[in-house]
Design an enzyme around this catalytic site. Structure first.
Site, PDB file in Angstrom:
ATOM      1  NE  ARG A 130      -4.100  -2.103   1.750  1.00 55.82           N
ATOM      2  CZ  ARG A 130      -4.199  -3.235   2.449  1.00 55.82           C
ATOM      3  NH1 ARG A 130      -3.384  -3.455   3.471  1.00 55.82           N
ATOM      4  NH2 ARG A 130      -5.092  -4.150   2.138  1.00 55.82           N
ATOM      5  N   GLY A 190      -1.354 -10.284   9.870  1.00 55.48           N
ATOM      6  CA  GLY A 190      -1.362 -11.716  10.127  1.00 55.48           C
ATOM      7  C   GLY A 190      -2.366 -12.178  11.156  1.00 55.48           C
ATOM      8  N   GLY A 191      -3.408 -11.368  11.417  1.00 51.60           N
ATOM      9  CA  GLY A 191      -4.376 -11.693  12.458  1.00 51.60           C
ATOM     10  C   GLY A 191      -5.078 -13.015  12.261  1.00 51.60           C
ATOM     11  CD  GLU A 192      -7.608 -12.729   9.310  1.00 49.54           C
ATOM     12  OE1 GLU A 192      -8.480 -12.342  10.119  1.00 49.54           O
ATOM     13  OE2 GLU A 192      -6.795 -11.965   8.787  1.00 49.54           O
ATOM     14  CG  ASP A 311     -12.459 -10.731   9.806  1.00 48.46           C
ATOM     15  OD1 ASP A 311     -11.533 -10.426  10.566  1.00 48.46           O
ATOM     16  OD2 ASP A 311     -12.334 -10.743   8.568  1.00 48.46           O
ATOM     17  CG  ASP A 313      -9.789  -6.762  10.877  1.00 46.94           C
ATOM     18  OD1 ASP A 313     -10.456  -7.729  11.239  1.00 46.94           O
ATOM     19  OD2 ASP A 313      -8.697  -6.873  10.298  1.00 46.94           O
ATOM     20  CD1 TRP A 481      -9.784  -3.921  -2.451  1.00 46.57           C
ATOM     21  CD2 TRP A 481     -11.749  -4.003  -1.416  1.00 46.57           C
ATOM     22  NE1 TRP A 481      -9.640  -4.744  -1.366  1.00 46.57           N
ATOM     23  CE2 TRP A 481     -10.846  -4.825  -0.703  1.00 46.57           C
ATOM     24  CE3 TRP A 481     -13.058  -3.905  -0.942  1.00 46.57           C
ATOM     25  CZ2 TRP A 481     -11.196  -5.518   0.444  1.00 46.57           C
ATOM     26  CZ3 TRP A 481     -13.417  -4.595   0.194  1.00 46.57           C
ATOM     27  CH2 TRP A 481     -12.496  -5.397   0.873  1.00 46.57           C
TER      28      TRP A 481
END
Length: 581
Positions: A130, A190-192, A311, A313, A481
């Site tokens: 990004r 990497g939260g998943e 989920d 966030d 998006w």
């Protein structure tokens, strides 16, 4: 995943300008210095607003593509970066952790750097990047294997390369770094995977760690090479040992509010998604956190979704602004579907409103800023199921990709509105049993995302934070998006997955101009003026990101969209500028 060989100085030629150093003052005043874009967000407050008005409602129809540059190769996945412009050079990142230096007027490549990525990286939501940061003589950017790299901006040569975290445990990094007072400040992703979210600050000159602040309670911080303070209070809002793999990744990056000298980061979902395994508020996941930029100590927090189970966030950007009554405020549009206004000094709750339709998980927000839950809309506990394998399925709105995901809203100092790229969708979601295993997905849930309406999913919404009203909305067939940008010319620019970069009237939403780039636009538009007073507009094009990977029925509906990888730059022709003057 193939290994990519680092290629610095590819096609290097003499570059324009004398390579003056980028200073703290340049970063502080980025929004008002119109000849540069040296911060992600066109200012460290992320307002994404430009005072330029040469391109305006009357002249925007004359925009034409001055040049386009292809990122090349076979690595044309999601392109979500924002270009930086300084001293006649554009610095832009691409998928698979690449950086390009281009002549800002012609698009000629000056150098290219490709990170050497190892086998086995574990990015959750595409191989995007990004954007970069710029300070002194260096360009700073993050890589998919959770590293932060400093490059000499003249040549692309590596100055230093430091590890943020171990990618083999599920960590990655995709955001643009933030630089404040000579510190390079990063989060992690990497939260998943059951990682522990943390924010870190490094010395910009050598990359040495200055401080580290985990964002899950019970973990110890670090300052100047020594243990500092614990985040929160051990087991105050997490049961047992769940805090050890609690998620909360601050994966989008942060804002700096110079007025209060505060870093503001959002934090991601707690892990695992199955909320019945971790009953409690689960601090400081799904929150906004204000930190001292010198030490990393937490000054305040506001949690948007306590005991999060969908989920949702809380990473969405927080934008400082001054309201109509002269009050210092913060605004954020959460993935959970609510738009919040907070006190700028201490992050305390001021007001909230839904900005997407048909929200099911909560009926509203109470006077303290906490959600009023609809208990029957929490995905069921697998332990209550006859087979113990699948909890009750619920229909939840918004879907886990959020009322707004990573894509940044903008704030217009001209209208006082926020321009929010939102999406209208929901999901069937259920919980499943799960145990933590290092480097493996740590969800404990299944889901199928679906659109709410037949004619559109995306909706660009103009929100007045003083009245908490939606002033207008512009529907879009595919999900929005990419980020928005507002200007003093009475325009808001944003891209669509259908391939258009377009401009709308900032008061009515009327589409005044659009250009087809050949691939979905999920990047972040910027504008600046050159030494001759000509205003330029740039945006990165390339469809990808989480929607094609996680979008369920929505992904099927937009499967016709083509991938790509390029940056487009526009301006008004000289002859029309001359006639206008």
């Amino acid at each position: 995943m193939n290994k990519f060989v680092m290629a610095a100085c590819i096609g290097m030629m003499a570059t324009p300008g004398a390579f003056a150093q980028v200073t703290e003052e340049d970063l502080l005043n980025d929004q008002t210095i119109t000849t540069q874009v040296v911060t992600n967000g066109m200012g460290r407050d992320w307002q994404r607003y430009s005072p330029l008005d040469q391109i305006n409602r009357e002249t925007v129809k004359n925009l034409f593509p001055a040049w386009s540059f292809s990122f090349g190769g076979e690595r044309q996945r999601g392109q979500q970066s924002q270009p930086l412009i300084y001293d006649g050079v554009m610095y832009v990142t691409g998928s698979y952790s690449r950086v390009f230096a281009l002549d800002a007027k012609t698009g000629r490549k000056i150098w290219q750097y490709d990170a050497r990525l190892p086998e086995g990286i574990l990015p959750c939501c595409d191989v995007i990047n990004r954007g970069a940061a710029i300070y002194g003589d260096n360009i700073y950017f993050g890589t998919l294997d959770a590293r932060i790299v400093a490059l000499d901006r003249k040549t692309g040569a590596v100055v230093w390369n430091k590890r943020i975290a171990d990618y083999r445990e599920g960590y990655s990094y995709t955001a643009a770094p933030l630089i404040v007072n000579g510190l390079v400040i990063t989060g992690n992703s990497g939260g998943e995977f059951g990682i522990v979210g943390a924010i870190e600050a490094r010395d910009a000159e050598n990359g040495e760690l200055v401080w580290r602040r985990p964002v899950i309670e019970g973990h110890m911080g670090e300052l100047n090479g020594e243990e500092s303070t614990m985040t929160g209070t051990l087991n105050a809002s997490w049961p047992g040992d769940m805090w050890k793999t609690g998620g909360g990744a601050p994966w989008l990056g942060g804002t700096y509010d110079a007025q209060t000298d505060t870093l503001i980061f959002g934090t991601g979902n707690p892990a695992p998604w199955n909320s019945h395994l971790r009953e409690g508020d689960n601090l400081y996941a799904a929150s906004r956190i204000g930190l001292d930029p010198a030490t990393g100590e937490i000054k305040w927090y506001f949690q948007t979704t306590p005991w999060e189970g969908w989920d949702y966030d809380g990473v969405n950007e927080v934008i400082p602004f001054t309201d109509a009554n002269g009050n210092g405020r913060l605004a954020t549009a959460d993935r959970n579907g609510f738009f919040y206004v907070l006190n700028r000094e201490d992050g305390s709750f001021v007001d909230a409103m839904p900005f997407v339709k048909d929200i099911t998980w909560a009926s509203g927000i109470d006077e303290n800023g906490r959600p009023i839950y609809n208990p029957e809309n929490r995905p069921g506990n697998p332990a209550d199921a006859a087979d113990g394998q699948k909890g009750e399925v619920v229909w939840a709105v918004p879907g886990f990709l959020g009322g707004k995901n990573w894509q940044h809203m903008s704030y217009s100092q001209r209208t006082g509105y926020f321009y929010v790229p939102s999406n209208e969708w929901g999901m069937d979601i259920w919980n499943e049993p799960i145990t933590y295993r290092q480097g493996a997905a740590y969800l404990g849930a299944g889901f199928t995302i679906k659109p709410l309406f037949e004619d559109h999913i995306g909706a660009l919404k103009a929100i007045d934070p003083n009245t908490m009203e939606i002033k207008f909305e512009v529907p879009n067939g595919a999900p929005l998006w990419g980020s928005t940008m507002a200007t003093a010319g009475g325009l808001v620019f944003y891209g669509t997955p259908e391939g258009y970069i377009q401009a709308i009237n900032d008061e009515t939403g009327e589409i005044l101009w659009q250009f087809q780039t050949g691939s979905g636009v999920t990047g972040q538009p910027v504008t600046w003026e050159d030494e001759d007073g000509v205003q330029w507009l740039s945006v990165v094009s390339g469809w990808g990101g989480a929607v094609p990977l996680w979008g369920g029925e929505v992904a099927q509906e937009v499967s016709y969209l083509n991938q790509g990888g390029s940056v487009w730059t526009f301006r008004i022709p000289d002859q029309l500028l001359a006639s206008a003057n």
